[in-house]
Design a protein around this motif. Structure first.
Motif, PDB file in Angstrom:
ATOM      1  N   GLU B  67     -31.409 -42.982 -49.891  1.00 22.22           N
ATOM      2  CA  GLU B  67     -32.577 -44.180 -49.812  1.00 22.22           C
ATOM      3  C   GLU B  67     -33.156 -43.905 -50.705  1.00 22.22           C
ATOM      4  N   LEU B  68     -33.735 -43.051 -50.561  1.00 23.82           N
ATOM      5  CA  LEU B  68     -34.895 -42.101 -51.308  1.00 23.82           C
ATOM      6  C   LEU B  68     -34.141 -41.178 -52.731  1.00 23.82           C
ATOM      7  N   LEU B  71     -32.471 -43.912 -54.800  1.00 24.01           N
ATOM      8  CA  LEU B  71     -34.608 -44.668 -55.697  1.00 24.01           C
ATOM      9  C   LEU B  71     -34.247 -44.288 -57.301  1.00 24.01           C
ATOM     10  N   SER B  72     -34.505 -42.964 -56.144  1.00 23.14           N
ATOM     11  CA  SER B  72     -35.479 -41.681 -57.541  1.00 23.14           C
ATOM     12  C   SER B  72     -34.252 -41.073 -58.610  1.00 23.14           C
ATOM     13  N   GLU B  73     -33.074 -41.192 -57.596  1.00 17.82           N
ATOM     14  CA  GLU B  73     -31.802 -40.843 -58.604  1.00 17.82           C
ATOM     15  C   GLU B  73     -32.165 -39.247 -58.690  1.00 17.82           C
ATOM     16  N   LEU B  77     -33.004 -34.514 -53.686  1.00 19.94           N
ATOM     17  CA  LEU B  77     -33.285 -35.152 -52.581  1.00 19.94           C
ATOM     18  C   LEU B  77     -32.055 -35.916 -52.056  1.00 19.94           C
TER      19      LEU B  77
END
Lengths: 302, 552
Positions: B67-68, B71-73, B77
């Motif tokens: 997810e993270l 979200l931040s592409e 991560l």
């Protein structure tokens, strides 16, 4: 169809309707805190006749209710409860002066040139929050915010912090995606984290990331809601109760009905605050909580 | 195939052992094959199901973890999120796509794969089978869902202050996990091989067991067969040694028992045959001897018979002479007796002057004794005549009623004297009878006289009836009665039931004998029924009409 709920709260008011002022209450929704606020409001102005309108979360409906209020009720004052009621009032201003309550960041909704409106916001005074960081000995507080939403708040906080000798390390973002990167960029540059009531940074992922950073870098985090403290933020400062906010709004209303000009009355922040302190997090972060902070805490998670 | 070869083959197939083998082995084989097939299939299904679940869980987890990153592409991560998934040995590749289907990150052995992601609908990962670089994969695509940013109001006051129609979540990308089917297929292949091995091993073992088992059956049967063949040639002293306790053992026991029984019965037969031969030899001698003995006895018997006939003839002649003599003597005695009684009666009738009372009594006694004597003489004469064959019936019509009435009249005074009831019963409409009325009257007189004589009290009855042209006369009394043995002797001459009876009641003992003779002369018969102390019934029956002239 528009539903109007007439609540006559005092028999005395009923006996002397001609002398009492008329107040229209526009509620965003039937939420417990909003009901409490109305109760607090009524406590502050016991003599006035109050008519309650429920928008049920629908701004369009709120606007129509405002039409009805203006054309039929012709009140001396409109009391807007909650953000949707405020938005409705802002988009369709009634002829009577407006007092709002239970709203966060009113400057992000109300344009600076709106004159006939004031109210009691849900925001916690920034002074108290800066005071908390000062008690922990923080020097550089990391803040991620969206200027459109909480720019006013951050600027005030910066002014307050500067007086206390604390620096606010700010990152201005416009989307949650940017927020992640902004948080990552703090790393060693801050010694505390501050979550402001800004919807750009309040998504689950961003809050989690903020919490992760807090743990990894052992940085105390001040949250917006007690839920944040439960999730692992060191502490969270919130308004104490809806009734208090309502009472604050009631006092403003009384002043307006008493003849004071609305433009002279600035909006208020929460008079009473509620501090949740997570001692488990304090232990994990290796922090010693000063007794002054502990004494202020209304709820301690152990 | 040559003829003998085919026969051997056929016999091999039709032997008991082969039949047992061929009836069991196909079942075992088909069972094992079926079971194996089912097992492998079920296993494959389970493994595949498990595989799918695992894949879905992996994709789902990766979706959450990314997810993270999505979200931040942020590649770092995302790689951190994929690391856990890639540790799984079955995972061949992992792909993270953005919402607009750009590849954000990829991992695993199949890095070159650029296939577009599968559709991810709803909140559950989708599953599909794909072929990439010549290999088959299970591909799981999970949506990466992110919670929408919440308004601070919602954060503070809860979801109820959210405006209507606002979604809580949004899909910000997809996580794709590719699992290689190689592991599953290898497992299924392994299982199939294992089952084939088990089938073959089981088949070998069951064939061996069946062979051993059939040996246990066929060996005793073979023994039995050999034994039976020996017995057929007469060797009865054979016994089969079978130790098993099953049906074969029971059969062997029965066989041994049968052999023993056969031996015993054969011995018995031989003994009987030799005895029979011995008997045959001696039989003729004995028959000859017996014949001689019988001849001797026959001659002696013949002699005795001749002697007996002579004696009999002599006896008959003597009896006839005696009867003649008695008849003559009786006749000669009756004439003077009648004269004596005639004169005595004339004296009593005072033809010759008055007689004193002192004289009347002896004279009356003389008259009575004389009459009795005359009757006795008459009886003896009758009997003599009958025995001498000179008595003839005087046949003619007579009235039964008259006969009976006459008898009653002549005996009424005696009955009255003894105080007895004396009744006669004759049916009305009785036709005239044909016979010797005088003799019938005499018979009735004899029977009724006897009845009155032997009855002290009660009644005497004469009854007559006609049945099937036979007259039956019945004289019953309530007298002393006669025993069974005495009844049999009653109708012979000079017999009275009891010697003491004669003394008390008097009589000659000739009456019944004469009655019988007369009745028989009428072609009738006489009989008596009696019970001691209760009375007797004497009956005779004669034809209503007697045919021809009867003589004794």
């Amino acid at each position: 169809m528009l539903v109007a709920l007439l609540i006559v709260l005092s028999p005395a008011v009923q006996a002397t309707p001609a002398t009492a002022a008329r107040v229209a209450v526009l509620m965003s929704a039937r939420v417990e805190e909003y009901d409490e606020a109305v109760r607090g409001f009524r406590g502050a102005i016991p003599k006035e006749a109050v008519t309650v309108y429920d928008m049920d979360g629908d701004i369009e409906r709120g606007r129509k209710q405002l039409d009805e209020i203006d054309s039929k009720l012709k009140p001396d004052l409109v009391f807007a409860v909650g953000i949707w009621a405020l938005r409705a009032v802002v988009s369709r201003p009634p002829s009577a002066p407006v007092v709002y309550a239970m709203v966060l960041n009113p400057p992000s909704v109300i344009s600076p040139d709106a004159k006939n409106i004031t109210g009691a916001s849900l925001n916690v005074p920034v002074e108290r929050q800066i005071w908390l960081f000062k008690q922990l000995g923080a020097k550089r507080i990391g803040v991620v915010f969206n200027d459109a939403k909480t720019g006013y708040l951050v600027r005030r906080a910066q002014a307050v912090a500067r007086d206390e000798g604390i620096e606010l390390v700010t990152r201005e973002v416009s989307s949650p995606k940017d927020a992640i990167g902004a948080i990552e960029s703090f790393q060693d540059r801050v010694d505390a984290l501050w979550l402001v009531p800004d919807e750009t940074v309040l998504s689950q992922a961003v809050v989690q990331h903020m919490l992760l950073l807090s743990y990894r870098r052992k940085l105390p985090l001040l949250g917006v809601s007690s839920r944040h403290a439960e999730m692992g933020a060191l502490f969270a400062m919130t308004f104490a109760s809806g009734e208090d906010i309502g009472r604050q709004a009631g006092e403003l209303a009384q002043a307006i009905l008493g003849g004071r000009a609305v433009s002279d009355i600035p909006y208020t922040t929460a008079r009473k605050v509620y501090l949740t302190l997570n001692l488990k997090t304090a232990q994990k972060l290796g922090l010693e909580i000063p007794p002054a902070v502990r004494a202020r805490a209304t709820n301690v998670i152990e | 195939m040559t003829e003998p070869a085919r026969l051997t083959w056929f016999r091999g197939f039709s032997s008991f052992r082969a039949r047992v083998f061929w009836s069991v082995v196909p079942i075992v084989v088909s069972f094992l094959v079926f079971q194996g097939w089912m097992n492998v299939r079920e296993h494959r299904r389970l493994v595949t199901e498990e595989f799918e679940k695992r894949g879905q869980a992996l994709a789902s987890n990766l979706g959450y973890a990314s997810e993270l990153g999505a979200l931040s592409e942020d590649l770092q991560l995302l790689e951190a999120a994929m690391r856990g998934t890639l540790r799984n040995p079955d995972v061949s590749y992992v792909l993270i796509h953005s919402r607009d289907r750009r590849v954000l990150a990829r991992g695993g052995q199949l890095k070159a794969s650029e296939a577009p992601p599968g559709d991810a609908r709803g909140d559950r990962p989708s599953t599909r089978q794909v072929e990439r670089a010549g290999q088959r994969f299970f591909e799981f695509v999970s949506p990466i869902v992110s919670e929408r940013s919440q308004t601070p109001d919602v954060v503070l006051l809860g979801p109820r202050v959210r405006p209507r129609g606002a979604e809580m979540e949004e899909v910000i990308g997809t996580a794709t996990v590719g699992l290689s089917l190689a592991g599953v297929e290898a497992q299924v292949r392994g299982l199939a091989t294992l089952w084939s091995g088990i089938t073959v091993a089981f088949l070998v073992v069951s064939a061996a067991v069946l062979y051993g088992f059939s040996l246990r059956i066929t060996n005793p049967v073979k023994q039995l067969t050999q034994q039976a063949q020996k017995i057929a040639t007469g060797e009865l002293d054979q016994q089969i040694a079978v130790r098993s306790r099953d049906e074969i053992g029971a059969l062997a026991d029965a066989f041994n028992h049968m052999t023993r029984s056969l031996r015993v019965s054969m011995n018995d037969k031989e003994r009987a045959l030799s005895e029979l031969g011995e008997l045959n030899r001696t039989l003729e001698d004995r028959i000859r001897q017996r014949t001689v003995e019988l001849e001797v006895r026959g001659q002696a018997l013949e002699r005795s018979l001749t002697e007996l006939e002579d004696k009999s003839r002599q006896l008959a002649a003597a009896s006839r002479h005696k009867s003649d003599f008695l008849a003559n003597v009786s006749h000669e005695l009756r004439t003077p007796m009648n004269a004596i009684l005639g004169f005595n009666e004339m004296i009593l009738d005072q033809v010759y002057g008055e007689i004193s009372d002192e004289l009347r009594r002896p004279l009356t006694d003389i008259q009575q004794s004389g009459q009795h004597l005359l009757r006795l003489i008459s009886d003896v004469l009758d009997l003599s005549k009958i025995e001498a064959g000179r008595m003839d019936l005087v046949l003619g019509d007579y009235s039964v009623l008259d006969t009976v009435t006459a008898v009653r009249a002549s005996l009424a005074s005696l009955a009255a004297e003894k105080g007895l009831e004396f009744v006669v019963s004759v049916p009305a409409e009785m036709p005239l009878a044909y016979g010797d009325g005088r003799r019938v009257t005499q018979c009735l007189l004899n029977l009724a006289g006897n009845a009155l004589k032997f009855t002290r009290q009660g009644r005497v009855e004469i009854a007559v009836d006609l049945l099937d042209e036979m007259l039956r006369f019945r004289v019953s009394d309530t007298g002393i009665g006669i025993s069974r043995e005495q009844i049999d002797k009653l109708f012979t001459e000079f017999q009275q039931a009891d010697a003491t009876v004669a003394r008390e009641f008097g009589g000659t003992g000739l009456g019944l004998s004469i009655t019988r003779k007369f009745v028989e002369m009428h072609a009738g018969h006489v009989w008596a029924e009696s019970e001691i102390g209760k009375g007797s019934t004497f009956s005779f029956s004669i034809p209503l009409r007697v045919k021809g002239t009867m003589t004794s």
